[in-house]
Design a protein around this motif. Sequence first.
Motif: not given
Length: 182
Positions: A77-78, A82-84, A114-115, A134-136
């Motif tokens: 992942p990257f 501030n978004k994974l 730190n990706k 998106d996680e949602n």
Amino acid sequence: MFDPEACPALGERLFVDKHGLGVCDCDDGWGRWEDGRCYQEFTRGFCDENQIIRIQPKDSSCKAKTLDNTFRECVFPFVVKNKLYTGCATEDWPMTLSEEVEGTPWCPILQHPNKTMKDDNWGLCTESCPVSKDENSFVYKDEIRKRKLLQSSYHIQCDDNPCGDPRISLPHRSTWTETEGP
């Protein structure tokens, strides 16, 4: 216990995906063809006379076309702003894109511990790469199936039947000698 009615199509069985949902896919030794059906390796299946189905592994890595027109592996992942991201990003491009490639998903090819992406080490993802969700977001079964087909780790093809006789697909005991075995 496996319920054979869960995946009634020939050559399929039930697998559990990373979300815990059941997904029907081809069993071991079987491969999915363009018609959506599973075919067993070493049988004639959809092939021409005197040919058999062979299942070959394929390169399943996700690659990106870089600014110098080379293809490099994406690193997941990257993190960007501030978004994974767990797949190719469809926003926050590192630079403004031309109209012909605008909107194409992208990924880093090198990153810091730190990706985050190292300098300008990124590229536009190829079609076989996964796109980050998106996680949602909801993930529907049809989408999982489509994604699974696109990301399959094999390709299926017809090769000449080494036995020569179109009625013979798998090796038969009558073709073995006492010293050679199967």
